[in-house]
Design an enzyme around this catalytic site. Sequence first.
Site, PDB file in Angstrom:
ATOM      1  N   CYS A 151       0.837  -1.203  -0.007  1.00  0.00           N
ATOM      2  CA  CYS A 151       0.015  -0.160   0.055  1.00  0.00           C
ATOM      3  C   CYS A 151       0.887   1.137   0.051  1.00  0.00           C
ATOM      4  CB  CYS A 151      -0.974  -0.031   1.290  1.00  0.00           C
ATOM      5  SG  CYS A 151      -1.965  -1.462   1.228  1.00  0.00           S
ATOM      6  N   ARG A 202       3.851  -0.129  -4.793  1.00  0.00           N
ATOM      7  CA  ARG A 202       3.451  -0.901  -3.517  1.00  0.00           C
ATOM      8  C   ARG A 202       2.513  -1.490  -3.370  1.00  0.00           C
ATOM      9  NH1 ARG A 202       6.737   1.919   0.056  1.00  0.00           N
ATOM     10  NH2 ARG A 202       5.338   1.287   1.660  1.00  0.00           N
ATOM     11  N   TRP A 214      -2.662  -2.996  -1.522  1.00  0.00           N
ATOM     12  CA  TRP A 214      -2.231  -4.150  -1.828  1.00  0.00           C
ATOM     13  C   TRP A 214      -3.269  -5.006  -0.785  1.00  0.00           C
ATOM     14  CZ3 TRP A 214      -0.432  -8.430   1.091  1.00  0.00           C
ATOM     15  CH2 TRP A 214       0.183  -9.359   0.183  1.00  0.00           C
ATOM     16  N   ASN A 227      -1.491   2.339   5.439  1.00  0.00           N
ATOM     17  CA  ASN A 227      -0.365   1.328   5.166  1.00  0.00           C
ATOM     18  C   ASN A 227      -0.108   0.569   6.276  1.00  0.00           C
ATOM     19  OD1 ASN A 227       1.518  -0.210   4.135  1.00  0.00           O
ATOM     20  ND2 ASN A 227       2.943   1.548   4.114  1.00  0.00           N
ATOM     21  N   GLY A 228      -0.469  -0.730   6.455  1.00  0.00           N
ATOM     22  CA  GLY A 228       0.036  -1.420   7.479  1.00  0.00           C
ATOM     23  C   GLY A 228      -1.307  -2.471   7.837  1.00  0.00           C
ATOM     24  N   GLU A 246      18.333 -16.789  -7.493  1.00  0.00           N
ATOM     25  CA  GLU A 246      17.841 -15.609  -8.026  1.00  0.00           C
ATOM     26  C   GLU A 246      17.376 -15.743  -9.337  1.00  0.00           C
ATOM     27  OE1 GLU A 246      16.865 -13.136  -6.667  1.00  0.00           O
ATOM     28  OE2 GLU A 246      17.110 -11.398  -8.092  1.00  0.00           O
ATOM     29  N   LYS A 274      13.368 -14.713 -10.515  1.00  0.00           N
ATOM     30  CA  LYS A 274      13.108 -13.657 -11.539  1.00  0.00           C
ATOM     31  C   LYS A 274      12.157 -14.043 -12.423  1.00  0.00           C
ATOM     32  CE  LYS A 274      14.166 -10.684  -9.899  1.00  0.00           C
ATOM     33  NZ  LYS A 274      14.578 -10.558  -8.499  1.00  0.00           N
ATOM     34  N   GLU A 316       8.611 -14.988 -10.747  1.00  0.00           N
ATOM     35  CA  GLU A 316       7.872 -13.788 -10.366  1.00  0.00           C
ATOM     36  C   GLU A 316       7.289 -12.682 -11.529  1.00  0.00           C
ATOM     37  OE1 GLU A 316      11.646 -11.156  -8.580  1.00  0.00           O
ATOM     38  OE2 GLU A 316       9.682 -10.810  -7.620  1.00  0.00           O
ATOM     39  N   HIS A 329      19.362 -36.921  -6.636  1.00  0.00           N
ATOM     40  CA  HIS A 329      18.701 -37.367  -5.337  1.00  0.00           C
ATOM     41  C   HIS A 329      17.125 -37.072  -5.494  1.00  0.00           C
ATOM     42  CE1 HIS A 329      22.655 -37.853  -3.654  1.00  0.00           C
ATOM     43  NE2 HIS A 329      22.933 -36.673  -3.920  1.00  0.00           N
ATOM     44  N   LYS A 366       5.904  -4.401  -3.983  1.00  0.00           N
ATOM     45  CA  LYS A 366       7.606  -3.867  -3.861  1.00  0.00           C
ATOM     46  C   LYS A 366       7.709  -4.297  -2.511  1.00  0.00           C
ATOM     47  CE  LYS A 366      11.450  -2.429  -5.425  1.00  0.00           C
ATOM     48  NZ  LYS A 366      12.128  -3.475  -6.184  1.00  0.00           N
TER      49      LYS A 366
HETATM   50  C1  F6R Z   1      11.974 -10.277  -5.709  1.00  0.00           C
HETATM   51  C2  F6R Z   1      12.132  -9.400  -4.912  1.00  0.00           C
HETATM   52  C3  F6R Z   1      11.697  -9.758  -3.551  1.00  0.00           C
HETATM   53  C4  F6R Z   1      12.574  -8.932  -2.433  1.00  0.00           C
HETATM   54  C5  F6R Z   1      12.088  -9.389  -1.118  1.00  0.00           C
HETATM   55  C6  F6R Z   1      12.747  -8.351  -0.106  1.00  0.00           C
HETATM   56  O1  F6R Z   1      12.359  -9.740  -7.124  1.00  0.00           O
HETATM   57  O2  F6R Z   1      11.934  -8.081  -5.039  1.00  0.00           O
HETATM   58  O3  F6R Z   1      11.602 -10.968  -3.193  1.00  0.00           O
HETATM   59  O4  F6R Z   1      13.775  -8.997  -2.507  1.00  0.00           O
HETATM   60  O5  F6R Z   1      10.577  -9.091  -0.790  1.00  0.00           O
HETATM   61  O6  F6R Z   1      12.563  -7.143  -0.071  1.00  0.00           O
HETATM   62  P1  F6R Z   1      13.656  -6.166   0.798  1.00  0.00           P
HETATM   63  O7  F6R Z   1      14.906  -6.103  -0.205  1.00  0.00           O
HETATM   64  O8  F6R Z   1      12.738  -4.683   0.268  1.00  0.00           O
HETATM   65  O9  F6R Z   1      13.592  -6.487   2.106  1.00  0.00           O
END
Ligand code: F6R
Length: 607
Positions: free
Chosen positions: A2, A27, A75, A101-102, A480, A484, A487, A503, A602
């Site tokens: 949010c 967000r 969100w 927000n929260g 990683e 990517k 998501e 395994h 985000k």
């Molecule tokens: C993946 C991504 C998330 C963040 C995770 C932690 O692309 O962006 O997996 O890495 O939510 O977020 P931060 O770094 O803001 O604590």
Amino acid sequence: MCGIVGFTGSRQAAPILLKGLGRLEYRGYDSAGIAVVHDGAIEVEKVSGRIAKLCEKTKDGAAVPGTVGIGHTRWATHGAPTDFNAHPHVSNDGRFAVVHNGIIENYLALREELIADGYVFHSETDTETIVHLLELYYDGDVKAAVMKTAARLEGSYALGILCTDTPDALYVVREASPLILGVGVGENYFASDVTALVSHTKNVIYMEDGEFAVLTPDAVTVYDCTGRETKKPVSRVTWSVEAAEKGGYEHFMLKEIMEQPAAVKAAIAPRLHEGRVCLDDFELTAEQLRSINKIVITACGSAYYAGCSGRYAIERLCRIPVQVELASELRYSDPMVDEHTLVLVISQSGETADTIAALKECKARGATVLGIVNVVGSTIAKLADHTLYTWAGPEIAVATTKGYTTQLAVLYLFALYAADRLGRIDEARYKALVHELMELPRRIQQTIDMNWQLPAVASRYSSRSLFFIGRNTDYAVALEGALKMKEISYLHAESYAAGELKHGTIALIEENQPVIAVCCNEAIADKTLSNIVEVKARGAKVLALAFRDNRKIVSQADDVIFIPRVETVFSAALAVVPLQLLAYYAAKEKGCDIDKPKNLAKSVTVE
Ligand code: F6R
């Protein structure tokens, strides 16, 4: 999760609120709404779906008069993303409007109490309890009502509040959710993130937990949790508006991938002086470092995967045991940390709820906490004993890219710094590694330039579920790379330590199964090569990722992505880049909403 914004001044508020929300959309993007005070009444416009829909409904805000207002992009946590669950929420008497927000953890008890008192709820949200509490506690003094309301709330919140009795004022209060005030001339603002403020003002005030503020067009007054006025420093935001815009790229994600050479340089260059790593913001003596018997790295998502790569660099160079833990697990694991543990807490946003909780758990047990954070003034930056900023600039795309590579850069700097302080690296190797670090931005640029063919490669490998394999540092990159891909392209992608295939997982390999094999760790590349041969024997189609001069790989893999040669401990910073691009082009080909993938946000400020 949010985003909230607020404006008070003499200009029309709605267009400013909508622009601000546009910058905060990363967000959360389930629904959006604004409320303004006009002619002594609160007018609300809200929609389920994207901010663009709200812009259309309000003619970019032009149809909503009034010079004071609040806005929200959601969100969803409590209640589906519907029009009636969208914020702002308004009190039964129409006097208050709230954006939040929260999460209010005790909302059910509050809701029952308020319903028993005769309040009528119009949504399923936790937030609506707040606006009714304000009405309940209001006796002509908004500040008192806000403070009494805040005292009843358990959980996290950044609130923006309007009251028709004080039509030019905004009220804000925060607890464990980000909130920043923008100080202008004849107008003032609040927002969840500076990106919503920089086009209006670069003068900002970072609110702390428990603080409350009143904003009018001519004044910003902050109070501490006891209600006493407190003088807050006004900070200057250093980056430009353009940094938070797409700058000609089709997506923020692509722009941020391309920004990585500059971002990594910004993380590294100021910390190298005359050939030595200087962490001005984190100086420990050799004695202090020697008293550390273990390093724990904790984070979520990609930041956790950065920690997995960092572990190899730190263990190899410093010979200190490193444990990497998911913050969501660590917080509930009664962690074995004490005053001899150094905890590295990694977070782009600095606001991730699980990461904050893990940090607090470790601190409570006496550990020293070093935050590796991008967002200046964020909660983790404030709670940590020391903070190393990653200086990536604003990251808008939900999928992190430059956030991740700058975290790696800081981890590498830390590893080298600590190894030197501890006397565990000889001078020639130290010098060679410092040189490698200086070269890293240029090599990332070369990696991007060399891989112009990736759209076509992505097209060949993204037709079904994918496996990402690697060993050691390459395994960290595979983790990683798979995240990517999942998501943003919604393709099923799994990462495995290559040695684990036998395994169990190899049972899944069949004709034309795409396997992405990361083979940049040359000490064990031959082992991964054997795994490539094994999956190929079962029909897999293999895309390998290797150093430019690795000819062996060409004879085994179906396709190869090359990167420039680099010291193995730093190789993740290069190897991840083609995998980011691969995910990007796969998502693009599928027509996915790359910057705002479904169900994500985000900044994950809820557990
Ligand atoms: C993946 C991504 C998330 C963040 C995770 C932690 O692309 O962006 O997996 O890495 O939510 O977020 P931060 O770094 O803001 O604590």
